[in-house]
Design a protein around this motif. Structure first.
Motif, PDB file in Angstrom:
ATOM      1  N   UNK A 217       0.707  -1.003  -0.575  1.00 61.40           N
ATOM      2  CA  UNK A 217      -0.405   0.075   0.438  1.00 61.40           C
ATOM      3  C   UNK A 217       0.687   1.248   0.071  1.00 61.40           C
ATOM      4  N   UNK A 218       2.039   1.183  -0.819  1.00 64.42           N
ATOM      5  CA  UNK A 218       3.024   2.536  -0.949  1.00 64.42           C
ATOM      6  C   UNK A 218       2.621   3.024  -2.663  1.00 64.42           C
ATOM      7  N   UNK A 219       2.191   4.172  -2.074  1.00 65.06           N
ATOM      8  CA  UNK A 219       1.587   4.996  -3.350  1.00 65.06           C
ATOM      9  C   UNK A 219       3.320   5.118  -4.387  1.00 65.06           C
ATOM     10  N   UNK A 220       3.035   5.369  -5.391  1.00 64.13           N
ATOM     11  CA  UNK A 220       4.115   5.098  -6.612  1.00 64.13           C
ATOM     12  C   UNK A 220       5.044   5.652  -6.026  1.00 64.13           C
ATOM     13  N   UNK A 221       4.590   7.519  -6.047  1.00 70.48           N
ATOM     14  CA  UNK A 221       5.418   8.338  -5.513  1.00 70.48           C
ATOM     15  C   UNK A 221       6.483   8.327  -4.637  1.00 70.48           C
ATOM     16  N   UNK A 222       6.875   7.615  -3.780  1.00 66.81           N
ATOM     17  CA  UNK A 222       7.844   6.876  -2.657  1.00 66.81           C
ATOM     18  C   UNK A 222       9.082   5.802  -3.777  1.00 66.81           C
ATOM     19  N   UNK A 223       8.715   6.125  -5.179  1.00 64.54           N
ATOM     20  CA  UNK A 223      10.180   5.693  -6.137  1.00 64.54           C
ATOM     21  C   UNK A 223       9.698   6.390  -6.973  1.00 64.54           C
ATOM     22  N   UNK A 224      11.064   6.356  -7.181  1.00 64.75           N
ATOM     23  CA  UNK A 224      12.062   6.777  -8.198  1.00 64.75           C
ATOM     24  C   UNK A 224      12.975   5.769  -9.331  1.00 64.75           C
ATOM     25  N   UNK A 225      12.000   5.857 -10.854  1.00 66.68           N
ATOM     26  CA  UNK A 225      13.215   4.691 -11.285  1.00 66.68           C
ATOM     27  C   UNK A 225      14.405   5.578 -11.820  1.00 66.68           C
ATOM     28  N   UNK A 226      15.776   5.092 -11.251  1.00 68.87           N
ATOM     29  CA  UNK A 226      16.685   5.961 -11.916  1.00 68.87           C
ATOM     30  C   UNK A 226      17.326   4.963 -13.084  1.00 68.87           C
ATOM     31  N   UNK A 227      18.206   5.584 -13.699  1.00 69.76           N
ATOM     32  CA  UNK A 227      17.853   5.304 -14.929  1.00 69.76           C
ATOM     33  C   UNK A 227      17.152   5.403 -15.595  1.00 69.76           C
ATOM     34  N   UNK A 228      16.367   5.525 -15.745  1.00 66.21           N
ATOM     35  CA  UNK A 228      15.215   5.172 -16.757  1.00 66.21           C
ATOM     36  C   UNK A 228      14.822   6.008 -18.081  1.00 66.21           C
ATOM     37  N   UNK A 229      16.137   6.528 -18.217  1.00 66.36           N
ATOM     38  CA  UNK A 229      16.866   7.571 -19.767  1.00 66.36           C
ATOM     39  C   UNK A 229      17.428   6.134 -20.249  1.00 66.36           C
ATOM     40  N   UNK A 230      17.721   5.279 -19.919  1.00 66.25           N
ATOM     41  CA  UNK A 230      17.862   3.974 -20.629  1.00 66.25           C
ATOM     42  C   UNK A 230      17.077   3.310 -21.032  1.00 66.25           C
ATOM     43  N   UNK A 231      15.521   3.522 -21.164  1.00 73.47           N
ATOM     44  CA  UNK A 231      14.734   2.417 -22.185  1.00 73.47           C
ATOM     45  C   UNK A 231      14.219   3.977 -23.326  1.00 73.47           C
ATOM     46  N   UNK A 232      14.045   2.842 -24.099  1.00 72.74           N
ATOM     47  CA  UNK A 232      13.787   2.878 -25.660  1.00 72.74           C
ATOM     48  C   UNK A 232      12.263   3.249 -25.617  1.00 72.74           C
ATOM     49  N   UNK A 233      11.176   2.624 -24.621  1.00 73.76           N
ATOM     50  CA  UNK A 233      10.162   2.815 -25.307  1.00 73.76           C
ATOM     51  C   UNK A 233       9.482   4.299 -24.305  1.00 73.76           C
ATOM     52  N   UNK A 234       9.249   5.326 -24.813  1.00 74.47           N
ATOM     53  CA  UNK A 234       8.674   6.192 -23.846  1.00 74.47           C
ATOM     54  C   UNK A 234       7.392   6.880 -23.152  1.00 74.47           C
ATOM     55  N   UNK A 235       6.312   5.592 -24.497  1.00 70.32           N
ATOM     56  CA  UNK A 235       5.590   5.651 -22.943  1.00 70.32           C
ATOM     57  C   UNK A 235       5.566   4.579 -22.147  1.00 70.32           C
ATOM     58  N   UNK A 236       7.029   3.610 -22.180  1.00 70.17           N
ATOM     59  CA  UNK A 236       6.079   2.908 -20.416  1.00 70.17           C
ATOM     60  C   UNK A 236       7.016   3.960 -19.513  1.00 70.17           C
ATOM     61  N   UNK A 237       7.666   4.816 -19.454  1.00 67.78           N
ATOM     62  CA  UNK A 237       7.904   5.994 -18.982  1.00 67.78           C
ATOM     63  C   UNK A 237       6.811   6.861 -18.503  1.00 67.78           C
ATOM     64  N   UNK A 238       6.415   7.493 -19.810  1.00 64.91           N
ATOM     65  CA  UNK A 238       4.900   8.370 -19.030  1.00 64.91           C
ATOM     66  C   UNK A 238       3.412   7.945 -18.310  1.00 64.91           C
ATOM     67  N   UNK A 239       3.541   6.377 -18.935  1.00 64.39           N
ATOM     68  CA  UNK A 239       2.685   5.380 -18.075  1.00 64.39           C
ATOM     69  C   UNK A 239       2.749   5.297 -16.457  1.00 64.39           C
ATOM     70  N   UNK A 240       4.049   5.382 -16.731  1.00 64.06           N
ATOM     71  CA  UNK A 240       4.708   5.053 -14.382  1.00 64.06           C
ATOM     72  C   UNK A 240       4.400   6.213 -13.863  1.00 64.06           C
ATOM     73  N   UNK A 241       5.194   7.326 -15.013  1.00 65.63           N
ATOM     74  CA  UNK A 241       4.583   8.382 -14.318  1.00 65.63           C
ATOM     75  C   UNK A 241       2.888   9.339 -14.224  1.00 65.63           C
ATOM     76  N   UNK A 242       2.596   8.586 -15.302  1.00 72.87           N
ATOM     77  CA  UNK A 242       1.007   9.135 -14.266  1.00 72.87           C
ATOM     78  C   UNK A 242       0.544   8.117 -13.155  1.00 72.87           C
ATOM     79  N   UNK A 243       0.858   7.347 -13.239  1.00 71.89           N
ATOM     80  CA  UNK A 243       1.022   6.649 -12.201  1.00 71.89           C
ATOM     81  C   UNK A 243       1.083   7.239 -10.901  1.00 71.89           C
ATOM     82  N   UNK A 244       2.381   8.207 -11.419  1.00 67.99           N
ATOM     83  CA  UNK A 244       3.001   8.857  -9.400  1.00 67.99           C
ATOM     84  C   UNK A 244       4.524   8.678  -9.631  1.00 67.99           C
TER      85      UNK A 244
END
Length: 337
Positions: A217-244
């Motif tokens: 029950x921990x909100x996604x805003x407690x988590x930082x996806x470090x080195x997310x720039x290495x992911x090629x698919x921007x939509x994955x990043x957008x979707x996770x950001x939209x979740x917090x």
């Protein structure tokens, strides 16, 4: 002249903008110098290494030539201070080079606020995980980190400002990486420290972390996806950001600033600039070698952003507001956010 102009622009425009914001908050952030209100954080680099011995054996990782270290790092941080940098989140963990006593002297000399961490780095094929961790319970590991938060690190009064963890690149996640992340969640629930997790492009690790956060029950805003720039698919990043989740694009170099601008534009189009963290993953003293610089955001990226439709307000959002919100010490349950 160009560099001087950029420095003046940042110092004048961002400082002026910051006085116009209503940034009052009861939340705190722990620095090497002690706790501060989030409003004092200022312009922040959220993923750098003041120094580290990454690459050395675990038993040698805390040994530094302090004179050489100070002679190299202190002038460099003073230079960064002239760019307007007020705070740096130091991601060097225990067992590959964290030395809070040396960070204190560097902070004293430069007036740069340095935020250190608790946690254990589980990537690099587990070479920086001490043996006792494998047989220790998840709870007992978390208690070590909670104790650092409550009582200070290694007999000092210095307390961590976030939790640093890591996953290897393998799709088949190791039990030890999973255990450390679970210990990190327990630590967050007892301290309110944010989880900054070296995850890179390991999507299986992303899925696991997301599921475990939900389980506790921990909100996604407690988590930082470090080195997310290495992911090629921007939509994955957008979707996770939209979740917090916080999306850390922390590999800025002079050679990739145009690429970063295009990615940041996408976040702006999706009204998600408030979920980006920017940094370099630089190193002021990598195993005693020359500096791996962390200044390109100010010398190249921000000037180019301003020429590509971004505003002072956008820069302030990314470089000042986002770090404050990401690292404010608060327990983030789904029911509370």
């Amino acid at each position: 002249m160009k560099i001087i102009a950029v420095k003046l622009f940042l110092l004048i425009n961002l400082a002026t903008l910051s006085t116009c914001q209503n940034d009052k908050s009861l939340n705190q952030i722990n620095t090497i110098q002690g706790p501060i209100n989030v409003s004092e954080l200022g312009i922040a680099l959220t993923h750098e290494h003041i120094m580290s011995n990454f690459g050395k054996e675990i038993g040698e990782s805390s040994n530094y030539d302090s004179i050489k270290l100070f002679n190299q790092v202190i002038p460099y941080l003073k230079q960064l201070k002239s760019f307007g940098v007020n705070s740096i989140f130091d991601c060097t963990t225990e067992y590959f080079g964290r030395r809070v006593d040396l960070l204190k002297k560097i902070s004293d000399s430069t007036k740069v606020q340095i935020i250190t961490n608790t946690g254990i780095y589980g990537a690099a094929n587990d070479r920086y995980i001490p043996e006792f961790v494998y047989n220790a319970s998840t709870k007992s590991i978390s208690e070590i980190w909670i104790d650092e938060f409550k009582n200070g690190i290694k007999g000092t009064k210095i307390k961590p400002g976030f939790i640093k963890l890591a996953f290897d690149n393998d799709k088949q996640l190791s039990d030890i990486d999973k255990k450390l992340f679970k210990a990190g969640i327990l630590t967050h629930l007892n301290t309110g420290l944010t989880l900054a997790v070296h995850t890179g492009k390991n999507i299986e690790a992303v899925k696991f972390q997301k599921e475990l956060l939900k389980e506790y029950n921990v909100h996604m805003s407690a988590w930082i996806w470090t080195h997310a720039h290495k992911v090629d698919d921007d939509q994955i990043l957008i979707d996770l950001a939209a979740e917090g989740a916080w999306i850390s694009l922390d590999g800025v170099k002079e050679s990739n600033t145009n690429e970063y601008i295009e990615r940041i534009k996408l976040f702006k189009q999706k009204y998600l600039l408030n979920k980006i963290l920017l940094s370099h993953d630089g190193n002021g003293f990598p195993r005693g070698r020359k500096i791996r610089k962390f200044e390109e955001i100010f010398k190249n990226l921000i000037p180019k952003m301003l020429k590509n439709g971004f505003t002072n307000e956008d820069i302030y959002q990314i470089m000042v507001r986002n770090p404050k919100e990401a690292f404010s010490i608060k327990i983030r349950r789904n029911s509370d956010v």
